[in-house]
Each structure stands twice: as C-alpha cells, then as structure tokens.
Design a protein around this motif. Structure first.
Motif, PDB file in Angstrom:
ATOM      1  N   SER A 225     -16.114  38.461   3.928  1.00  0.00           N
ATOM      2  CA  SER A 225     -15.860  37.858   2.618  1.00  0.00           C
ATOM      3  C   SER A 225     -14.958  36.636   2.711  1.00  0.00           C
ATOM      4  O   SER A 225     -15.048  35.729   1.881  1.00  0.00           O
ATOM      5  N   SER A 226     -14.087  36.596   3.730  1.00  0.00           N
ATOM      6  CA  SER A 226     -13.138  35.478   3.854  1.00  0.00           C
ATOM      7  C   SER A 226     -13.412  34.583   5.054  1.00  0.00           C
ATOM      8  O   SER A 226     -12.841  33.500   5.165  1.00  0.00           O
ATOM      9  N   GLY A 227     -14.267  35.048   5.961  1.00  0.00           N
ATOM     10  CA  GLY A 227     -14.535  34.267   7.166  1.00  0.00           C
ATOM     11  C   GLY A 227     -13.400  34.316   8.163  1.00  0.00           C
ATOM     12  O   GLY A 227     -13.274  33.434   9.014  1.00  0.00           O
ATOM     13  N   LYS A 228     -12.553  35.341   8.053  1.00  0.00           N
ATOM     14  CA  LYS A 228     -11.417  35.462   8.958  1.00  0.00           C
ATOM     15  C   LYS A 228     -11.652  36.574   9.981  1.00  0.00           C
ATOM     16  O   LYS A 228     -12.465  37.480   9.771  1.00  0.00           O
ATOM     17  N   VAL A 229     -10.914  36.487  11.091  1.00  0.00           N
ATOM     18  CA  VAL A 229     -11.015  37.470  12.157  1.00  0.00           C
ATOM     19  C   VAL A 229      -9.602  37.881  12.567  1.00  0.00           C
ATOM     20  O   VAL A 229      -8.662  37.084  12.490  1.00  0.00           O
ATOM     21  N   LEU A 230      -9.459  39.124  12.986  1.00  0.00           N
ATOM     22  CA  LEU A 230      -8.147  39.664  13.346  1.00  0.00           C
ATOM     23  C   LEU A 230      -7.840  39.328  14.807  1.00  0.00           C
ATOM     24  O   LEU A 230      -8.618  39.655  15.707  1.00  0.00           O
ATOM     25  N   VAL A 231      -6.709  38.676  15.047  1.00  0.00           N
ATOM     26  CA  VAL A 231      -6.336  38.283  16.408  1.00  0.00           C
ATOM     27  C   VAL A 231      -4.865  38.611  16.669  1.00  0.00           C
ATOM     28  O   VAL A 231      -4.068  38.751  15.736  1.00  0.00           O
ATOM     29  N   VAL A 232      -4.544  38.717  17.942  1.00  0.00           N
ATOM     30  CA  VAL A 232      -3.167  39.014  18.354  1.00  0.00           C
ATOM     31  C   VAL A 232      -2.765  38.076  19.478  1.00  0.00           C
ATOM     32  O   VAL A 232      -3.610  37.453  20.131  1.00  0.00           O
ATOM     33  N   GLN A 233      -1.467  37.988  19.688  1.00  0.00           N
ATOM     34  CA  GLN A 233      -0.913  37.344  20.875  1.00  0.00           C
ATOM     35  C   GLN A 233      -0.142  38.405  21.638  1.00  0.00           C
ATOM     36  O   GLN A 233       0.767  39.055  21.095  1.00  0.00           O
ATOM     37  N   ASP A 234      -0.531  38.615  22.898  1.00  0.00           N
ATOM     38  CA  ASP A 234       0.130  39.629  23.714  1.00  0.00           C
ATOM     39  C   ASP A 234       1.566  39.247  24.011  1.00  0.00           C
ATOM     40  O   ASP A 234       1.906  38.071  24.147  1.00  0.00           O
ATOM     41  N   LYS A 235       2.409  40.270  24.133  1.00  0.00           N
ATOM     42  CA  LYS A 235       3.796  40.056  24.497  1.00  0.00           C
ATOM     43  C   LYS A 235       3.895  39.911  26.016  1.00  0.00           C
ATOM     44  O   LYS A 235       3.089  40.458  26.770  1.00  0.00           O
ATOM     45  N   ASN A 236       4.906  39.204  26.480  1.00  0.00           N
ATOM     46  CA  ASN A 236       5.196  39.054  27.914  1.00  0.00           C
ATOM     47  C   ASN A 236       4.047  38.412  28.685  1.00  0.00           C
ATOM     48  O   ASN A 236       3.733  38.800  29.805  1.00  0.00           O
ATOM     49  N   LYS A 237       3.386  37.444  28.089  1.00  0.00           N
ATOM     50  CA  LYS A 237       2.354  36.687  28.770  1.00  0.00           C
ATOM     51  C   LYS A 237       2.882  35.292  29.075  1.00  0.00           C
ATOM     52  O   LYS A 237       3.771  34.770  28.398  1.00  0.00           O
ATOM     53  N   THR A 238       2.320  34.672  30.112  1.00  0.00           N
ATOM     54  CA  THR A 238       2.759  33.318  30.463  1.00  0.00           C
ATOM     55  C   THR A 238       2.323  32.311  29.403  1.00  0.00           C
ATOM     56  O   THR A 238       2.945  31.282  29.208  1.00  0.00           O
ATOM     57  N   LYS A 239       1.219  32.638  28.699  1.00  0.00           N
ATOM     58  CA  LYS A 239       0.754  31.764  27.637  1.00  0.00           C
ATOM     59  C   LYS A 239       0.467  32.612  26.400  1.00  0.00           C
ATOM     60  O   LYS A 239      -0.266  33.587  26.470  1.00  0.00           O
ATOM     61  N   ASN A 240       1.050  32.224  25.274  1.00  0.00           N
ATOM     62  CA  ASN A 240       0.852  32.984  24.035  1.00  0.00           C
ATOM     63  C   ASN A 240      -0.452  32.544  23.377  1.00  0.00           C
ATOM     64  O   ASN A 240      -0.471  31.736  22.456  1.00  0.00           O
ATOM     65  N   ALA A 241      -1.558  33.103  23.880  1.00  0.00           N
ATOM     66  CA  ALA A 241      -2.878  32.719  23.386  1.00  0.00           C
ATOM     67  C   ALA A 241      -3.414  33.760  22.421  1.00  0.00           C
ATOM     68  O   ALA A 241      -3.212  34.960  22.598  1.00  0.00           O
ATOM     69  N   TRP A 242      -4.130  33.274  21.407  1.00  0.00           N
ATOM     70  CA  TRP A 242      -4.787  34.191  20.489  1.00  0.00           C
ATOM     71  C   TRP A 242      -5.940  34.888  21.204  1.00  0.00           C
ATOM     72  O   TRP A 242      -6.683  34.270  21.955  1.00  0.00           O
ATOM     73  N   LYS A 243      -6.087  36.168  20.959  1.00  0.00           N
ATOM     74  CA  LYS A 243      -7.178  36.944  21.542  1.00  0.00           C
ATOM     75  C   LYS A 243      -7.496  38.112  20.626  1.00  0.00           C
ATOM     76  O   LYS A 243      -6.748  38.411  19.695  1.00  0.00           O
ATOM     77  N   PHE A 244      -8.615  38.771  20.909  1.00  0.00           N
ATOM     78  CA  PHE A 244      -8.982  39.953  20.138  1.00  0.00           C
ATOM     79  C   PHE A 244      -8.219  41.163  20.680  1.00  0.00           C
ATOM     80  O   PHE A 244      -8.059  41.306  21.885  1.00  0.00           O
ATOM     81  N   PRO A 245      -7.730  42.036  19.802  1.00  0.00           N
ATOM     82  CA  PRO A 245      -7.014  43.220  20.278  1.00  0.00           C
ATOM     83  C   PRO A 245      -7.947  44.140  21.067  1.00  0.00           C
ATOM     84  O   PRO A 245      -9.122  44.263  20.753  1.00  0.00           O
ATOM     85  N   GLY A 246      -7.387  44.774  22.092  1.00  0.00           N
ATOM     86  CA  GLY A 246      -8.202  45.668  22.903  1.00  0.00           C
ATOM     87  C   GLY A 246      -7.410  46.281  24.031  1.00  0.00           C
ATOM     88  O   GLY A 246      -6.206  46.049  24.180  1.00  0.00           O
ATOM     89  N   GLY A 247      -8.091  47.060  24.858  1.00  0.00           N
ATOM     90  CA  GLY A 247      -7.446  47.720  25.987  1.00  0.00           C
ATOM     91  C   GLY A 247      -8.480  48.461  26.814  1.00  0.00           C
ATOM     92  O   GLY A 247      -9.695  48.280  26.641  1.00  0.00           O
ATOM     93  N   LEU A 248      -8.012  49.315  27.719  1.00  0.00           N
ATOM     94  CA  LEU A 248      -8.904  50.018  28.642  1.00  0.00           C
ATOM     95  C   LEU A 248      -9.547  51.232  27.979  1.00  0.00           C
ATOM     96  O   LEU A 248      -8.900  51.980  27.249  1.00  0.00           O
TER      97      LEU A 248
END
Length: 272
Positions: free
Chosen positions: A119-142
């Motif tokens: 409805s808004s054209g938005k997507v949920l993104v995060v920036q990981d903590k303790n990374k060399t570069k604070n890049a937007w990414k999709f949340p996830g894990g193993l």
C-alpha cells in the motif's frame, strides 16, 4: 549395548548396532564406565564380525563424555565425520576400493525476509550492529535444522524487528564459497518475499543499529546498501509495478518418495 562376561571381565561381547539400507552399521550405545582396553577388544571383535557379514561401513556416535574412545577407534582406522553439540560421529569404510561415504554438510543456509508494504511501496530494512559499513539490508539469519526457509524468514524478521509477517515467495538464491562466517564452508543465502501483518517496529538493539520502513525507490538507488539488496530492491519494484507473479518463486508442498514425508518445491507458477 554391551554384555560383559561375568567370568572374564576383560572379554566383552560385540557391539550391537543398527544396519542401514546401504549395508552400514550405526552404533550409538556405550557403557559409561568402559575402559579404553576393553573397548579396543570389543571393537576389534565387532569389526571382524561385520567384515565377515559383508558390512561396508561403520558409524560410531560417541558422546563427549566418552571422547577417550575416539582415540581407540582411530587406531583401528576410524576418522572423524562430524561433531554436533555433545556427540562426535566417527566412520570407517570397509567396502571395496576408495570410500564412498557421503561427506557431512558443506553449506550453511542463511535466509532474509523482504517485507513489502504494497500500500505504501515501502520495505522493512535494518542496519546490522558492529559492521564495518552501516548498510541497509533485509533482516535475516541462519536457518535452523528442520526449519523451512519461509519459517526462518518470518522468525528472523520478528526477532530482529518485532514485525510479524507472512511468507509469500522465494525471490533469490546466492551461493558463495569459502565464506568467512561459515568456517570456510559454502554459504547459501536466500531472500523471501513477506507480507506484513503488523507494522510497529521494536527492533533488537543487540543485533541492529537501525530499523526503518524505507521507500523501495530509495533502497534501489541509495549507495548505503549491499549489492544484493540493491538488486533485489529493483526486482521488488518490478513486482510492485507489474505484478509479483512476474518475480515470485511460489512454494508447493509435495509428498516425498519416503512414506509419510513431504518436501517443499519452489518454482514459477504454471499458467492456469
């Protein structure tokens, strides 16, 4: 199971194991107080019997509390196959020619969820903590053992962002070898499309530095993201504008050849 002869404690019966459909034997039970010398005698006798019976392989599941038995098995030709938590598995090939035993898992599976608010054209993104570069990414894990990738995406998104979601489709698969985060093994990274069921963010401050609903158009053009996230943002924009059926790999559950089991097949839907 072991049965020790009462008159001759040093003389033990043979190991009892379960025979698999390939002609291998798996042993899981060991007396907690058996000595290395007694185990050496039992194992030698067992191997002799299994060879006479034409068995091609032996698998020993040794608990960490009896790890001393691994050294005994090694002197008789066993090697480590894998270890998990409180148990090590040793194997011995007894068939003809070179070993045809399968190796242990060579890949880890990481799953991310691209949560799109249509409805808004938005997507949920995060920036990981303790990374060399604070890049937007999709949340996830193993992904955990026995967990479907859609369930992993839903679980990881909720754990990282507090947003509840529903699985829609598989979008992409990335394969990378010699992955630093996989102990030098290979890594499979899958991104799923999810639909939000809730919208309020309550992100995990231990894992994430920031968490936002970001315009897909902004994510597709910003330099503050990863190459794969940027590519998937463009793919999601295409789906948002022209229909997600153009980009989705939908999931269908089918019965496996093994009775009572099922598997999940991901593919583009066939036309009606």
């Amino acid at each position: 199971m072991f049965q020790l002869q009462s008159k001759h404690p040093a003389s033990c019966s043979e190991l009892v194991g379960k025979v698999d459909r390939f002609g291998g034997v798996t042993v899981r039970d060991f007396p907690p107080d058996i000595s290395e010398d007694s185990f050496n005698i039992v194992l030698k006798a067992s191997l002799a019997s299994w060879r006479r019976e034409g068995k091609i392989a032996v698998w020993l599941h040794i608990p960490i509390s009896l790890s001393r038995l691994a050294a005994v098995a090694a002197t008789l030709g066993f090697t480590f196959h894998h270890a998990r938590q409180d148990q090590a598995v040793l194997c011995l090939w007894m068939g003809e020619g070179e070993s045809r035993l399968p190796g242990f898992a060579t890949h880890q599976v990481g799953v991310a969820g691209a949560v799109v608010d249509e409805s808004s054209g938005k997507v949920l993104v995060v920036q990981d903590k303790n990374k060399t570069k604070n890049a937007w990414k999709f949340p996830g894990g193993l992904s955990e053992p026995g967990e479907n990738i859609g369930a992993t995406a839903v679980r990881e998104v909720f754990e990282e962002t507090g947003v509840r979601t529903e699985f829609r489709s598989l979008l992409s698969i990335r394969q990378q070898h010699n992955h630093p985060g996989a102990f030098g093994m290979s890594d499979m990274y899958l991104i799923c499309r999810l639909s939000p069921l809730t919208y309020d963010i309550d992100f995990c401050t231990q894992e994430c530095l920031r968490c936002e609903w970001l315009e897909l158009t902004e994510l597709a053009r910003t330099g503050d993201t990863t190459p794969i996230t940027s590519r998937l943002a463009k793919l999601l924009l295409h789906g948002l504008r022209h229909g997600f059926h153009h980009i989705d790999l939908a999931m269908e559950e089918l019965p496996a050849v093994y009775s009572g089991l099922f598997y999940q097949l991901y593919h583009r839907r066939l036309p009606a």
